[in-house]
Design an enzyme around this catalytic site. Structure first.
Site, mmCIF file in Angstrom:
data_model
loop_
_atom_site.group_PDB
_atom_site.id
_atom_site.type_symbol
_atom_site.label_atom_id
_atom_site.label_comp_id
_atom_site.label_asym_id
_atom_site.label_seq_id
_atom_site.Cartn_x
_atom_site.Cartn_y
_atom_site.Cartn_z
ATOM 1 N N SER A 230 -24.525 -87.736 -4.895
ATOM 2 C CA SER A 230 -25.670 -88.698 -4.968
ATOM 3 C C SER A 230 -24.439 -90.431 -5.895
ATOM 4 C CB SER A 230 -25.983 -87.757 -6.317
ATOM 5 O OG SER A 230 -26.906 -86.739 -5.102
ATOM 6 N N LEU B 201 -23.181 -87.116 -12.740
ATOM 7 C CA LEU B 201 -23.260 -87.724 -11.879
ATOM 8 C C LEU B 201 -22.327 -89.307 -11.740
ATOM 9 C CD1 LEU B 201 -26.944 -88.141 -12.121
ATOM 10 C CD2 LEU B 201 -25.912 -87.912 -10.151
ATOM 11 N N ASN C 87 -31.808 -86.818 -4.268
ATOM 12 C CA ASN C 87 -31.797 -86.435 -5.226
ATOM 13 C C ASN C 87 -32.723 -86.009 -6.296
ATOM 14 O OD1 ASN C 87 -31.027 -84.590 -6.682
ATOM 15 N ND2 ASN C 87 -28.358 -85.255 -6.765
ATOM 16 N N CYS D 91 -30.800 -82.761 -10.020
ATOM 17 C CA CYS D 91 -29.580 -82.401 -10.730
ATOM 18 C C CYS D 91 -29.939 -81.113 -12.176
ATOM 19 C CB CYS D 91 -28.897 -83.527 -11.058
ATOM 20 S SG CYS D 91 -27.601 -82.870 -12.064
ATOM 21 N N LYS E 263 -34.231 -83.058 -1.654
ATOM 22 C CA LYS E 263 -33.276 -82.347 -2.102
ATOM 23 C C LYS E 263 -34.465 -81.538 -3.367
ATOM 24 C CE LYS E 263 -28.662 -80.779 -3.404
ATOM 25 N NZ LYS E 263 -27.416 -81.062 -2.940
ATOM 26 N N ILE F 140 -31.198 -75.346 -1.562
ATOM 27 C CA ILE F 140 -31.732 -75.820 -2.710
ATOM 28 C C ILE F 140 -30.295 -76.310 -3.232
ATOM 29 C CG2 ILE F 140 -33.519 -73.597 -3.430
ATOM 30 C CD1 ILE F 140 -30.740 -72.441 -4.401
ATOM 31 N N GLY G 172 -22.755 -71.609 -5.166
ATOM 32 C CA GLY G 172 -21.989 -70.297 -4.823
ATOM 33 C C GLY G 172 -22.089 -69.575 -4.157
ATOM 34 N N GLY H 263 -26.743 -73.769 -0.459
ATOM 35 C CA GLY H 263 -26.396 -72.580 -1.041
ATOM 36 C C GLY H 263 -25.576 -71.286 -0.838
ATOM 37 N N GLY H 264 -24.367 -71.521 -1.214
ATOM 38 C CA GLY H 264 -23.940 -70.292 -0.572
ATOM 39 C C GLY H 264 -23.062 -70.530 0.329
HETATM 40 O O1 RRO Z 1 -23.314 -84.745 -10.781
HETATM 41 C C1 RRO Z 1 -23.743 -84.007 -11.162
HETATM 42 O O2 RRO Z 1 -23.392 -83.352 -12.355
HETATM 43 C C2 RRO Z 1 -24.565 -82.371 -9.925
HETATM 44 C C3 RRO Z 1 -25.387 -83.672 -9.519
HETATM 45 BR BR1 RRO Z 1 -25.955 -85.359 -9.004
HETATM 46 C C4 RRO Z 1 -26.319 -82.438 -8.651
HETATM 47 O O3 RRO Z 1 -27.657 -82.928 -7.778
HETATM 48 N N1 RRO Z 1 -26.116 -80.822 -8.691
HETATM 49 C C5 RRO Z 1 -25.238 -80.570 -10.045
HETATM 50 O O4 RRO Z 1 -24.917 -79.726 -9.518
HETATM 51 N N2 RRO Z 1 -24.043 -81.521 -9.783
#
Ligand code: RRO
Length: 316
Positions: A59, A86, A139, A142, A176, A202, A228, A254-255
């Site tokens: 992202s 991020l 996104n 997060c 997302k 997801i 996972g 997802g996983g």
């Molecule tokens: O960068 C992250 O910590 C992160 C993002 Br942008 C996200 O959409 N989902 C995630 O689990 N980590």
């Protein structure tokens, strides 16, 4: 003669794995998920050379961002818990990186985030006209970054963000979604109302882990996102619920680790799937392994293509 015979056997029709959606052609349904290996052009190229049908980048926001302090990832065995926060080089720098990938044989989906709709307008305008990018994945989900995690929970905000982006970008918009909501279908509907072309279900599940030796959260950011195999049934349920109610392409995420996992998502109604943690654990060889398993399954069951199994589980 023997070689000729073998050659003829090879000509037997193979089940079709290609996916056509959003006006794009993916040679197979395995797409790199956002957040894994998606930050540099050489690595994205390697992912495609390893067999991926498409890639989603890490992202990217308008400005560079450092992310959270370490530790940012913990391996729980049944999945990863991350709180990366991020980290990314910012849009301008990353676009230069992507420019070198014009010849890639798979669609590139740019994952983007924004802390405001004004930022989203700027991002949308900046990526419009850049044909190296086939689509954007917005996104909004997060689970551990303030200013982002709230968007995915609020249908009014979701609709408004998506509408704003759609107005300012010339590419398909994939949204997302978060599993950390009480009713994912309601949020999916809001995204569709805003003009989303597709959804990804997801993002990670908000979670935490505690180091019992020291009595403190393991992650510096305290909360993180679980990915996972542990979250696969949640993701499958979300894909099923959304595709039961809405007629929109959904990327299952997802996983996913095996061909059977891919088949499960397709039968739940997914158009294609995204892989993340399985690559972090098992490396890039996983793409070819899954593709082989997918072909064998379809052949054994007499299916001609993955289209034959999509949504099968919705039969009554
Ligand atoms: O960068 C992250 O910590 C992160 C993002 Br942008 C996200 O959409 N989902 C995630 O689990 N980590």
């Amino acid at each position: 003669m023997f070689k000729l015979f073998l050659g003829l056997i090879d000509l037997a029709p193979q089940p079709m794995l290609k996916v056509e959606t959003l006006g794009l052609r993916f040679r197979n349904p395995l797409i790199l998920a956002a957040g894994i290996l998606g930050l540099t052009a050489p690595i994205l190229r390697r992912v495609v050379e390893s067999g991926a049908g498409g890639v989603v980048t890490k992202s990217i926001g308008l400005k560079p961002r450092k992310g959270y302090p370490n530790p940012t990832v913990v391996d729980l065995g049944f999945g990863f818990l991350n709180s990366m926060g991020l980290p990314n080089p910012g849009l301008e720098k990353f676009m230069k990186e992507l420019e070198t990938l014009r010849d890639l044989e798979a669609p590139i989906i740019l994952s983007i985030y924004a802390f405001s709709e004004d930022e989203l307008v700027e991002i949308g305008r900046a990526v419009s006209g850049l044909d190296v990018i086939s689509a954007v994945e917005l996104n909004i989900s997060c689970p551990h970054v303030d200013g982002i995690s709230e968007i995915a929970k609020d249908p009014i905000l979701v609709k408004s963000y998506v509408k704003t982006l759609k107005r300012h970008v010339d590419k398909p918009v994939i949204v997302k979604l978060s599993p950390n909501v009480s009713d994912i279908v309601r949020i999916a509907e809001a995204a569709v109302d805003g003009g989303a072309d597709a959804l990804t279900a997801i993002n990670t599940v908000r979670a935490m882990s505690i180091d019992v030796e020291v009595g403190r959260p393991v992650l510096a950011g305290v909360f993180g996102g679980l990915s996972g195999p542990a979250i696969r049934p949640i993701a499958v349920r979300c894909v099923y619920e959304i595709t039961e109610s809405l007629d929109i392409p959904v990327f299952g995420c997802g996983g996913v680790e095996t061909a059977r996992d891919v088949i499960e998502f397709l039968m739940a109604g997914a158009t294609a799937v995204q892989l993340g943690s399985a690559i972090a654990r098992g490396g890039l060889r996983i793409f070819k392994k899954i593709l082989k398993g997918l072909r064998s399954f379809l052949e054994e069951k007499g299916y001609n293509s993955i289209d034959d199994i999509r949504g099968l589980a919705h039969r009554r």
